[in-house]
Design an enzyme around this catalytic site. Structure first.
Site, PDB file in Angstrom:
ATOM      1  N   ASP A 196       9.297   2.620  -0.561  1.00  0.00           N
ATOM      2  CA  ASP A 196       8.294   3.298   0.259  1.00  0.00           C
ATOM      3  C   ASP A 196       8.613   2.967   1.716  1.00  0.00           C
ATOM      4  OD1 ASP A 196       6.133   4.036   1.772  1.00  0.00           O
ATOM      5  OD2 ASP A 196       4.630   3.383   0.309  1.00  0.00           O
TER       6      ASP A 196
ATOM      7  N   LYS B  75       4.974   9.478   8.515  1.00  0.00           N
ATOM      8  CA  LYS B  75       4.760   8.952   9.875  1.00  0.00           C
ATOM      9  C   LYS B  75       5.767   9.456  10.902  1.00  0.00           C
ATOM     10  CE  LYS B  75       2.112   5.039   8.190  1.00  0.00           C
ATOM     11  NZ  LYS B  75       0.704   5.164   8.477  1.00  0.00           N
TER      12      LYS B  75
ATOM     13  N   TYR C 214       0.868  -1.189   0.000  1.00  0.00           N
ATOM     14  CA  TYR C 214       0.000   0.000   0.000  1.00  0.00           C
ATOM     15  C   TYR C 214       0.898   1.231   0.000  1.00  0.00           C
ATOM     16  CZ  TYR C 214      -3.432   3.432   1.695  1.00  0.00           C
ATOM     17  OH  TYR C 214      -4.239   4.527   1.841  1.00  0.00           O
TER      18      TYR C 214
HETATM   19  N1  HOZ Z   1      -1.500   3.724   6.175  1.00  0.00           N
HETATM   20  C1  HOZ Z   1      -1.959   3.343   7.452  1.00  0.00           C
HETATM   21  C2  HOZ Z   1      -2.444   1.965   7.476  1.00  0.00           C
HETATM   22  N2  HOZ Z   1      -1.489   1.032   7.173  1.00  0.00           N
HETATM   23  C3  HOZ Z   1      -2.976   4.182   8.090  1.00  0.00           C
HETATM   24  C4  HOZ Z   1      -3.502   5.317   7.345  1.00  0.00           C
HETATM   25  C5  HOZ Z   1      -4.914   5.166   7.004  1.00  0.00           C
HETATM   26  O1  HOZ Z   1      -5.164   4.500   5.986  1.00  0.00           O
HETATM   27  O2  HOZ Z   1      -5.735   5.716   7.721  1.00  0.00           O
END
Ligand code: HOZ
Length: 432
Positions: free
Chosen positions: A238, A266, A143
């Site tokens: 990433d 993050k 992702y």
């Molecule tokens: N990218 C994060 C989950 N793996 C959290 C961000 C979200 O999608 O709210």
């Protein structure tokens, strides 16, 4: 009488789609409703009904020192007293850029943005401009934020909610994305052969953390590096999740991989909205105003976000937070494995440093397909039983758990005991 959380959720659903501002928060996949947070400090989070939880979500990664660490709060308050946003350069941006380039030597120049999505989106645009090519290789279950061309077989909330290929992404974009199974070098080589001189970049989470958590097999990342170099494509790591978390220099330090571009987010924002992307200077120099690739942002390099991130990273360095996280993580793993062994439940436990995941399948888990073998009904039972006992894990099998430096040995011991009790309960009820 209904809880304050359920009242708020009912109100939220009337005005916010699904009642949440990001789908992973919805608890829908675990047949539940989210709790609303009143406050958080250290390893704990309190909901609006006064329930207290040991938190292993950590705002989905940023809270590496735990919630609201004094050092970060002080830095943010100090910065805020001098202004919230200027829209013109501030000294924190330079300090942050220097720190990132110093700690992650593959990055010669970096630009700071407001989210991981912006970072990966900008990496893709840069790669296309730099190579003059359009196609992108990504990996199933990875992702990279909600970037149109990357929402193909993607992980995290998209996977959790059964929308790994989002509606609203034009087929023309999808046609430019090649999504392959992680850890399979043969399909990568084949894709390069079949798309000669068309691949602009390979983008990969070096440690996939959005379909649960699994690891690159030996040489997988170095072969990606070789193939990209051989075919004139860029390698984009990433590291939005792993950057400055799994090691000071991120996953690229652990696996000794030098990407062309890296996406960050993050941890570098200390809990405020932030992202960043950087890499080889000759590529980054393609960005406006030096080059022809446009990218911009009103709040980019925001002084509060920069101050928060600098304070957090500085504190991690001061206390050697990565060593502490490894110690806490190792103890967590020991207790989790004891709990699993005790109940003899078919499961797989993965951990690297402060990141972990428990799958309800014997494994091995090396890619999206094997992660999807996890028993989601079992996960749902596990999630709720832990939550009832005051331990909050992410409300989806396809996420990763995070330990912070604020988790105490007592938190970890308590969590281990809860996991043992819960797994016992699950096995008992499943057998019955
Ligand atoms: N990218 C994060 C989950 N793996 C959290 C961000 C979200 O999608 O709210």
């Amino acid at each position: 009488m209904s809880s304050r959380s359920s009242q708020l959720f009912a109100a939220a659903k009337k005005r916010i789609p699904g009642g949440v501002n990001s789908p992973v928060r919805a608890f829908r996949n675990v047949n539940g409703d989210p709790f609303f947070v009143a406050r958080a400090k250290g390893s704990k989070i309190w909901d609006v009904d006064g329930n207290k939880y040991i938190d292993y979500v950590g705002s989905w990664g940023p809270a590496i020192l735990g919630h609201a660490p004094d050092v970060v709060i002080d830095a943010v308050c100090e910065a805020a007293s001098r202004g919230l946003s200027f829209g013109i350069p501030n000294p924190f941006e330079v300090e942050m850029a220097e720190l990132i380039c110093d700690w992650m030597p593959s990055i010669e120049k970096v630009r700071l943005v407001n989210s991981g999505t912006e970072a990966t989106m900008s990496c893709i645009r840069l790669a296309r401009a730099f190579t003059g090519r359009n196609k992108i290789i990504k990996f199933d279950g990875c992702y990279h934020g909600h970037v149109d061309p990357l929402l193909v077989k993607s992980g995290s909330g998209a996977l959790t909610h059964g929308q790994p290929n989002s509606a609203g992404v034009p087929q023309a974009f999808v046609d430019l994305t090649i999504s392959l199974p992680f850890n399979d070098v043969d399909v990568v080589r084949k894709a390069f052969r079949e798309n000669r001189n068309q691949i602009a970049a390979v983008i990969v989470e070096p440690i996939p953390a959005n379909a649960g958590l699994y690891f690159p097999e030996e040489n997988f990342l170095s072969i990606l590096r070789e193939e990209c170099t051989r075919h004139g494509a860029l390698l984009i790591l990433d590291e939005v999740v792993t950057g400055f978390r799994v090691a000071r220099g991120g996953a690229q330090e652990i696996y000794e991989i030098k990407p062309d571009l890296t996406a960050l987010g993050k941890v570098i924002g200390g809990g405020l909205p932030v992202g960043g992307f950087g890499g080889r200077a000759e590529i980054m120099d393609q960005l406006s105003p030096d080059g022809p690739v446009y990218q911009a942002g009103t709040l980019s390099g925001n002084p509060l976000a920069m101050a928060a991130g600098l304070a957090q990273l500085g504190e991690m360095q001061r206390i050697n937070g990565w060593k502490l996280l490894e110690e806490l993580g190792a103890r967590f793993e020991e207790l989790a494995r004891e709990a699993i062994a005790h109940t003899k439940i078919g499961s797989t436990f993965h951990r690297i440093g402060s990141m972990f995941c428990l799958f309800f399948t014997p494994g091995p888990i090396v890619d999206l397909a094997s992660a999807q073998r996890s028993d989601l009904k079992m996960f749902t039972k596990f999630f709720h039983a832990c939550l009832r006992r005051g331990v909050y894990f992410a409300p989806s099998q396809f996420e990763t758990g995070f330990i912070s430096t604020a988790h105490t040995p007592e938190d970890i011991a308590h969590t281990g005991a809860v996991m043992r009790e819960v797994l016992d309960e699950i096995v008992h009820f499943t057998i019955e």
